[in-house]
Design a protein around this motif. Structure first.
Motif, PDB file in Angstrom:
ATOM      1  N   ILE A   1       0.867  -0.942  -0.023  1.00  0.00           N
ATOM      2  CA  ILE A   1      -0.121  -0.122  -0.420  1.00  0.00           C
ATOM      3  C   ILE A   1       0.763   0.872   0.006  1.00  0.00           C
ATOM      4  O   ILE A   1       0.651   1.894   0.983  1.00  0.00           O
ATOM      5  CB  ILE A   1      -0.673   0.294   1.616  1.00  0.00           C
TER       6      ILE A   1
ATOM      7  N   LEU B   1      -0.583   4.229  -0.192  1.00  0.00           N
ATOM      8  CA  LEU B   1      -1.472   5.182   1.350  1.00  0.00           C
ATOM      9  C   LEU B   1       0.119   5.627   1.817  1.00  0.00           C
ATOM     10  O   LEU B   1      -0.356   6.181   3.034  1.00  0.00           O
ATOM     11  CB  LEU B   1      -1.891   4.373   1.129  1.00  0.00           C
TER      12      LEU B   1
ATOM     13  N   LEU C   1       0.926   8.740   1.361  1.00  0.00           N
ATOM     14  CA  LEU C   1      -0.532   9.811   1.381  1.00  0.00           C
ATOM     15  C   LEU C   1      -0.467  10.248   2.837  1.00  0.00           C
ATOM     16  O   LEU C   1      -0.331  10.905   3.924  1.00  0.00           O
ATOM     17  CB  LEU C   1      -1.617   9.601   0.580  1.00  0.00           C
ATOM     18  N   GLY C   2      -1.001   9.158   3.740  1.00  0.00           N
ATOM     19  CA  GLY C   2      -0.749   9.557   4.769  1.00  0.00           C
ATOM     20  C   GLY C   2       0.461   9.983   5.991  1.00  0.00           C
ATOM     21  O   GLY C   2       0.142  10.555   6.352  1.00  0.00           O
TER      22      GLY C   2
ATOM     23  N   LEU D   1      -1.713  -0.217  -5.512  1.00  0.00           N
ATOM     24  CA  LEU D   1      -1.340   0.652  -4.512  1.00  0.00           C
ATOM     25  C   LEU D   1      -0.103   0.435  -4.144  1.00  0.00           C
ATOM     26  O   LEU D   1       0.735   1.653  -3.769  1.00  0.00           O
ATOM     27  CB  LEU D   1      -2.513   0.514  -3.581  1.00  0.00           C
TER      28      LEU D   1
END
Lengths: 168, 100, 681, 352
Positions: free
Chosen positions: D122, D125, D128-129, D182
């Motif tokens: 991921i 993600l 982004l996190g 992802l």
């Protein structure tokens, strides 16, 4: 390995939660909560829910808690005052919480064998990845709830805008 | 190999700390945060059970909880701002219009 | 007409009610009247069509529409069903026909009233319920119509609700009718208990199928039904509401309190004749009540001075006749009289309304007189009606009344001759007071002019009177002879037309029932035979053939003589020697008793109302109210206050406290769950 | 090394990767600063730093020494723990995201991928996190400074970053849908087949997504023309007004590290990452080493292009007004990103 990870982050979680409880300034509480959430994200990941771990970080730690911090900053909230507004909260509530904790712990320990064990890694069968499976279920079986939540979000946004708007 | 029960107990502990913080805290924002903490604790149980039963639905439930929590946070914080504008305080002991 | 169209007969007036009741306030008067007339007229046309089809179809016994189930619980079932037979047909004809005429009349009569739309909405509502009542195929649906007409009657009596007397009269009618309804309800419960159904056809079929059924609970049901009928049809002891009901507008008196609604009791008894035929005791009681009411009301009617009250008592008296007819099991005669009575009594009321209209709201006969020339159309139509009710041949009243008297005479009962004598006496009295009214109103010196000038706008009918001034002006202007007409004027043609139609009916309406003794065929009896002949084998039904035609002729002659005697007396006292009777009776105790309506209202007041009042005031108020009710309430309040003081602490308005209680409660619930689940394991 | 268990090997190599990447990134950050100063200088028709070392190449070193040796001022009224924590969070978050970036083609040594610190399924993600966590650094710095201008600056920055995060995340969805993964390496691999033609920005018709990403990324990194939080003319220096010395340096480095991260992500998602723009047009040449290093060259080249674009934009465009910024983000970029997702999904659905 998993036990080590679990223990580290569980302790971090509980410490963060307790810090939330004992800190008197809301922003410190908020940051403690962020710590709790990040630790939980790691725990999710150890349970094979990596998508949720990411979502936890992005949505909770990255958006919701930022919003909290933002509001604390906006309202310039200071340390909380020590007012005594409620005896009931102490008389009925605290013993109640203790009882809940004791009961739940007892029951979970009692049923430990029946509940089974967690292993590190994917929680599902490994033919499809976790995210694929989530998307499949979410966009087929649970499409309607998913769409409804989008409406909910829209309503929430509108409501928040209306509520927070200064009256002319 | 960690017993699922441990995760559940962790969730219970977090949940109870959430309730306790709800009871003890006076600042409405902090109280709101303790609600979020409780939600997170519940989410943990969902994930743990999803892991135990090898079902993805528990995780999806958590996903929905997150969405709802986000919406709730937006509206709740807007309400808090409105309350603060009206009452000039965030102390819940002083926000008791319901009394009398 | 196929049966499913039956629905439209009551539904059309209901539509009219809906239209006028909802948007009528905003509609112009013409539109309101148009709507009311249209829907009533359509309904009447449907009835005419229905009549034609039934006639063409070779007079089937009945047709019915069993529609959907209405109440359906285990062990009990009622359909929402209509049915039509010849009895219903006559009632339908009377209700829609006379109803339409009175609607027409009202357009003129109410032209200047406040609440025009309300009046027509109520009238249409009444029509709807009356038609439901008549068409109903079960006691329950009949009861719906029964209550509905009661409601409409209440609303219309209290039409001038700003007037105390009117609203009180409405309430009185309602309360007195409740007593009757109580009997009706009990009768229905008994019927359910014994027959398990309320449908006419199945109840009567069950009775017919069990020839051994006699008296017993049938008498109980019949007597309770009689109580209901006495309430609705204003019989002793529940007649007191009808005279007071004259507070309503005159068309209402004509339609509801003379022609249709008050005959519902007669209709109901006739409808359930199968039941009554099995209970000679109930029949005798009906006959006695009818006769007693007839003469009693006639007595009071002789001394009343209010023109509408005379007519009201006359209505009560005539209803007594019909009851008597039912009581002697001469149902066709009773229905025949019901029909003719609807014609001439509606005419009488409408003509009286026209007189009142002419005198700008004056109702007291003592200030009338000599109106013969002023309002000729009203006079002539009224004359026909008076002759009809007095029982002169060949007017309608003669045939029907005579039929009842004859059947009474021929009744197999020791009481028969006595009842016949009472009926005859009543006939004479009827003739007397009707001609008294006639003479006082239309003949003699004019006693109204100064009165109407001085008190023309008195409070008898304030709204009507006030509005009529414009009408008076117009009339004067139009006729161009304002010199001495002075407020007295003939009614507009929209009012006179129904009068004329009704006059024709009152004159010739009886010809459908010319007895064979007079060379007729008594068509109405044959027409109704299919309805009433079902139980012809019952031993207490009067057998016509037993008595010779000569006896019938003789009886008819006697009754005509009685009517002539009444006419003669009235002529003597009110035309030739006016004042004689007044001088004779002014100080007599009897006159006072009669003039005060035998003190029945006062009797009721002292026997029922006062004890109730005293009981309420002393026993109930001091002991029950203060002691038990207030005491328990106070105790309750004390407990509640104590409890709420405790719980109030929980409702502190503080979120944290709420959360505390919530947590404690959750702990308790969890504990219980843990205990039970672990225990079960 | 043969006596090591696989776990120990993995651990050691990963540690080595960490150190190397960290050092390289920090160096890159330092030289990005120099690059910016030089390029800005040229744009503004001046020389830029030229005194320290040849062509001023040692200027970052001098700056670094200056910042490290300066007195660390700590204003009296600050919230001390948070004041210290804030730059750490900022820099930490800026550096962590590099960990999931694949710098080159998949090249394993002893079973460990050496050109990527950690290959997570991921990865996107995670980026982004971590970006979203980075907001805390800025928010806390402004608040803990107990200074109006700082607070305003951090409020602005927070609001701006939260707002643009949405558009940023949504602009990437198109690419994710195309590659159906992802994992960053999967995304790169899905674009490496035919060189430039298979890049998302060209072959994948994600030009609109790229455009949105670019805008949102500028706003996320608080760079011109969205550099309102540190607008000197309005807010002195924004959230880091009260910071000095090493802590200021950390913010400074965080900003440039963020730029690099953003440039990396853009390269990975829209420009084929480490794959050659010519695909298989140029035959493989050299040995295995060259083949392993060449993709890194392409990667660095693409990232440098982006950095140059950054600086170019900063030197060219004026600053937005705050309300313009907000309405641009919410009323233009966000709907556009959604439309982009819809269109991409439709195209993908039709193509099968």
């Amino acid at each position: 390995m998993q036990l080590v990870l679990f223990l580290i982050f569980a302790v971090l979680c509980v410490a963060g939660a307790l810090n939330l409880l004992f800190q008197r300034h809301p922003i410190n509480s908020a940051l403690s909560l962020v710590v709790v959430m990040m630790s939980l994200a790691v725990i999710y990941w150890t349970l094979g829910a990596e998508f949720l771990a990411a979502a936890q970080v992005i949505v909770y730690a990255g958006a919701v808690m930022v919003l909290f911090v933002f509001v604390v900053m906006l309202l310039n909230a200071g340390e909380e005052e020590r007012t005594t507004g409620s005896r009931a909260a102490y008389i009925a509530g605290i013993p109640g919480v203790a009882a809940i904790l004791a009961l739940l712990t007892y029951m979970f320990m009692h049923e430990r064998a029946a509940l089974g064990y967690a292993t590190l890694g994917g929680s599902l069968n490994h033919t499809t990845s976790n995210i694929t499976e989530i998307s499949r279920v979410l966009f087929t079986e649970l499409l309607l709830p998913f769409e409804v939540t989008s409406i909910l979000i829209l309503v929430a946004i509108l409501g928040a805008v209306v509520l927070a708007r200064k009256e002319q | 190999m960690v017993p699922i029960a441990y995760y559940l107990i962790l969730a219970a502990v977090l949940f109870c700390i959430g309730i306790g913080s709800f009871l003890i805290k006076r600042n409405i924002i902090t109280i709101f945060m303790s609600i979020e903490l409780m939600l997170n604790a519940v989410n943990l149980t969902f994930v743990a059970f999803a892991h135990q039963w090898k079902l993805v639905h528990g995780q999806i439930f958590v996903f929905f909880v997150m969405v709802v929590a986000a919406a709730e946070a937006a509206v709740g914080l807007a309400i808090i701002i409105a309350i603060f504008r009206a009452r000039q305080t965030l102390n819940v002991d002083q926000i008791n219009l319901m009394k009398n | 007409m196929s049966p499913q169209y039956l629905w439209f007969i009551p539904l059309l007036p209901f539509l009219g009610f809906l239209v006028n009741g909802t948007v009528g306030r905003r509609l112009p008067r013409a539109a309101v009247a148009g709507v009311a007339l249209l829907f009533t007229g359509l309904s009447a046309a449907l009835v005419a069509w229905l009549w034609a089809t039934m006639k063409a179809a070779g007079a089937p016994l009945s047709m019915s529409v069993a529609s959907r189930p209405w109440i359906s619980v285990p062990g009990f079932h009622v359909d929402f069903a209509f049915s039509v037979d010849h009895l219903t047909l006559i009632m339908l004809g009377v209700v829609t026909g006379v109803g339409f005429l009175i609607h027409l009349y009202s357009v003129g009569y109410m032209a200047h009233e406040e609440g025009y739309w309300r009046f027509f909405a109520y009238l249409n509502l009444f029509m709807f319920f009356m038609l439901v009542l008549v068409l109903a195929e079960s006691f329950l649906l009949l009861f719906v119509g029964w209550e509905g007409v009661g409601l409409a009657s209440y609303l219309l009596i209290g039409f001038y609700f700003t007037k105390d007397s009117a609203s009180n009269a409405g309430k009185k009618a309602f309360v007195v009718n409740r007593i009757g309804d109580f009997g009706f309800l009990l009768a229905m419960f008994l019927t359910i208990a014994h027959f398990g159904t309320l449908s006419f056809s199945s109840v009567f079929a069950q009775i017919t199928a069990q020839p051994e059924l006699h008296g017993g609970f049938l008498t109980a049901i019949a007597l309770l039904l009689v109580l209901g009928a006495a309430g609705k049809s204003a019989q002793i002891p529940l007649y007191v509401w009808l005279p007071d009901a004259m507070e309503g507008p005159t068309p209402v008196s004509a339609l509801i309190h003379a022609a249709t609604m008050v005959t519902a009791g007669i209709y109901m008894v006739a409808r359930s004749h199968v039941l009554f035929d099995r209970s000679p005791l109930a029949l005798s009681i009906v006959a006695v009540i009818g006769a007693a009411t007839a003469i009693f009301a006639a007595c009071i009617g002789m001394v009343q001075n209010d023109i509408k009250r005379v007519l009201a008592y006359s209505t009560v008296s005539q209803l007594g006749y019909m009851f008597m007819g039912c009581g002697v099991a001469a149902y066709s005669a009773a229905v025949f009289h019901l029909m003719t009575h609807a014609f001439f009594k509606a005419l009488l009321f409408l003509a009286a309304g026209s007189v009142i209209h002419a005198l700008s709201g004056e109702q007291d006969m003592r200030v009338m007189g000599g109106l013969r020339k002023r309002i000729p159309v009203t006079f002539w139509t009224m004359t026909i009606a008076v002759f009809a009710i007095a029982g002169f041949p060949p007017f309608a009243g003669f045939f029907s009344k005579d039929e009842i008297l004859y059947q009474t005479f021929a009744w197999h009962n020791p009481l028969a001759k006595l009842l016949w004598a009472v009926g005859l006496l009543t006939a004479a009295m009827t003739s007397f007071y009707m001609f008294r009214l006639w003479y006082k109103t239309f003949f003699g010196a004019e006693r109204f002019s100064e009165h109407t000038d001085a008190h023309g706008h008195n409070d008898h009918a304030p709204i009507h009177a006030r509005k009529d001034t414009t009408l008076v002006m117009e009339a004067e202007h139009d006729s161009g002879q304002a010199t001495h007409a002075h407020g007295v004027h003939e009614s507009p043609w929209i009012m006179l037309a129904p009068l004329c139609v009704l006059a024709v009916l009152a004159a010739v309406g009886g010809w459908v029932g010319i007895p064979e003794a007079l060379g007729g065929h008594n068509e109405i009896q044959h027409f109704l035979d299919p309805v009433f002949a079902v139980t012809a084998h019952a031993e207490n039904v009067a057998n016509v053939d037993e008595v010779s035609h000569s006896l019938e002729l003789g009886l008819a002659a006697v009754s005509v003589l009685a009517a002539l005697f009444g006419l003669f007396l009235a002529d003597f006292f009110y035309r030739r020697k006016p004042g004689t009777l007044g001088a004779m009776s002014a100080n007599s105790g009897l006159y006072r008793v009669v003039a005060n309506k035998f003190y029945v209202d006062e009797l009721y007041h002292f026997a029922i109302v006062k004890p109730l009042e005293y009981g309420s005031r002393f026993l109930l108020e001091n002991v029950v109210e203060r002691g038990v009710v207030s005491g328990s309430a106070r105790a309750l309040a004390f407990i509640t206050r104590g409890g709420s003081n405790l719980t109030q602490r929980m409702q502190s308005g503080n979120i944290r406290s709420y959360a505390g209680w919530l947590a404690a409660g959750a702990a308790v619930v969890l504990f219980i769950m843990a205990v039970t689940s672990l225990h079960l394991r | 090394m043969n006596h090591l268990t696989p776990f120990q090997t993995y651990f050691l190599i990963t540690l080595l990767k960490l150190v190397v990447v960290l050092v390289l990134t920090l160096t890159a950050v330092a030289y990005t600063v120099l690059l910016e100063r030089k390029v800005l200088g040229r744009i503004q028709n001046r020389w830029g730093p030229s005194r320290v070392g040849p062509f001023g190449l040692l200027q970052p070193l001098a700056d670094g020494i200056k910042l490290f040796l300066k007195e660390d001022l700590m204003p009296l009224a600050v919230e001390r723990p948070l004041f210290v924590l804030a730059p750490v969070i900022a820099l930490g978050c800026a550096l962590i995201s590099i960990a999931v970036v694949p710098f080159g083609a998949l090249t394993t040594v002893k079973g460990v991928d050496i050109f990527q610190v950690s290959d997570i399924n991921i990865g996107l993600l995670v980026v982004l996190g971590i970006t979203s966590i980075g907001v805390y650094g800025i928010a806390l710095s402004g608040w803990s400074s107990n200074n109006k201008y700082s607070l305003l600056g951090s409020l602005r920055a927070t609001a701006q970053m939260i707002s643009y995060e949405l558009a940023l995340g949504l602009s990437l969805v198109g690419c994710v849908m195309r590659s159906q993964s992802l994992r960053l390496r999967d995304i790169v691999d899905s674009q490496s087949a035919h060189g430039m033609r298979s890049w998302n920005v060209i072959g994948g018709l994600q030009i609109v997504g790229f455009f949105i990403y670019l805008m949102a990324a500028y706003a996320e990194t608080n760079r011109a023309p969205f550099d309102l939080p540190e607008a000197e003319s309005e807010l002195v220096a924004g959230y880091h007004t009260e910071y000095s010395s090493m802590k200021f340096a950390m913010f400074f480095m965080a900003e440039y590290a963020n730029m690099i991260t953003v440039a990396c992500v853009a390269t990975l998602l829209f420009f084929g990452g480490a794959s050659s723009p010519f695909g298989h047009l140029i035959p493989d040449f050299g040995g295995a080493i060259v083949q392993a290093v060449l993709p890194i060259f392409w990667f660095v080249f693409k990232v440098l292009c982006f950095l140059f674009l950054y600086i170019w934009v900063r030197g060219t465009l004026p600053r937005f007004r705050y309300d313009q910024l907000m309405s641009f983000g919410w009323k233009f970029l966000l709907p556009l990103a959604m439309a982009n997702i819809l269109v991409t999904a439709l195209v993908l659905a039709i193509h099968g």
